[in-house]
Design an enzyme around this catalytic site. Sequence first.
Site, PDB file in Angstrom:
ATOM      1  CB  CYS B  92      -4.090 -17.828  21.668  1.00 22.16           C
ATOM      2  SG  CYS B  92      -2.972 -16.610  20.958  1.00 22.16           S
ATOM      3  CG  HIS B 341      -7.745 -13.974  19.258  1.00 21.62           C
ATOM      4  ND1 HIS B 341      -8.015 -14.720  20.383  1.00 21.62           N
ATOM      5  CD2 HIS B 341      -6.587 -14.492  18.750  1.00 21.62           C
ATOM      6  CE1 HIS B 341      -7.065 -15.638  20.543  1.00 21.62           C
ATOM      7  NE2 HIS B 341      -6.193 -15.509  19.580  1.00 21.62           N
TER       8      HIS B 341
END
Lengths: 109, 392
Positions: B92, B341
């Site tokens: 991420c 996200h």
Amino acid sequence: MTTKSEWRQCEACTAIILREQVVCPNCNEEINATADILRELTGTITAFTTIHIAPEKYREDAPYTVVLVRLDNDTNVMGRLLQGQPPPVQGSTVHLDHFSPQNGPVFSA
Amino acid sequence: MNKSSPKLRKVAVIGVGSTPFGKLTNDTIVSMSVSASEEAISDSNLAREEIEAVYLGNYVGERLASEGVLAPKLANRLGITGVPTTKVEGACASGGLALRQAFLSVALGLHNFVLAVGVEKMTTSPTDAVTSALATAGDTTLEMRTGLTFPGSFAMIMQAHMAKYGTTREQVAMVSVKNHANGINNAKAMFRKATNIEEVITSRSIAEPIRLFDCPPITDGAAAAILCPLDIAHQFVKNPIELIGSGHASGPVSLTQSDDITSFSASIRAANDAYKMADLTPKDIDIAEVHDCFTIAEIVAIEDLGFFPKGDGGPATEQGSTGLTGEIAVNPSGGLLAKGHPVGATGLAQAYEIVQQLRETSSNQVDDATVGLAHNLGGSGAVATVNIFKKA
């Protein structure tokens, strides 16, 4: 279900070796031990979670509880809590029940 | 950077772009990376063919969108085939890494004009497939084969933080309440609706004690930035933003490798390197976009980044110290929790918001913001980048 431990114990310092590696992460000595050990291993739950949304591979198992355990010799390990046991509390004692081919170490209260 | 580091050129961001974040049914992973890049190029007033290199952050594009070699595909669509292109992956934190690599290539004098882009396409996959794909960031043998998930890892972190510091469930939930409130004004955000503590705490259980509203949504999106040497930046734009400090570190790949899971060593190290390069301290930061991949992650981040002492993150959040008018505005964009996200895009979306703030054009403009920080985390602390921006 298998009961054979994947973990080994370093003959030099008695640290528990969790995976294939050449030298002991604790004492840096070459690992000679092959002992299939640890059925009697116990430790303390430092954190746990009950998984409701699981990866595809484990979908059929959900909900299940994963425990972060500090073994009595201070090694941290992650394992499943034996299915069907009530949710644990932080600080409670567990012992290694068996190794599962799919899930690795499985602990029991 | 250590003592033997080469002399670095000062670097500026002269353009940023971002797709809306959400379920972008008509967009592919490639088309989103093109849209965000075109917006950044246009924003910079740079001629497209001046771009000398591309760094693209992406995590699970091969798995969820069945697309590889994304960086050359992007260059090809932009009509700049031939320039060196690199895809970087740090779970991420892939977007933060792309920005960091672009920064280094300009700072070291390798290139003058560099495009950094981050992208992810996630909403076309079922939730359990996304969960599996994201779980690849954990160490299989040490933890993930147990069926642990990333929500599960952060559930353990939440539990440990509450036990160690007395952080309350309500304080943790306040992160979601604050960030959803910030998302309302952000036209790029996926969620633009307020929530409250009760709704967070009673939402669907994902990995106890993590509930649905403690998690970011599964999102599509891309964001991009154009970097160049600071000394020529004013030729292109009136208001270049200096990228004044950058840090990048690795950390443990499993919670079992840390005796204190309430802190990420990679965040601390990356932050210290960035502060040192910028010659600033945490007190100098006015606004921050931090990696709130779960509610508790924001509390850990604001402590690791030095904004608050360890253990004070919960009370600080509860007291409004991280609100838009607080001591330090944290996640004015709505953060990952409200903005969304798209994992590979997040690091550049954070930079997008910081640049808007320092240009005084954010939809949640913070008064007198002159220094901003972006913190991007991969895995449960395996990778971290920290980038610090300042009005030039």
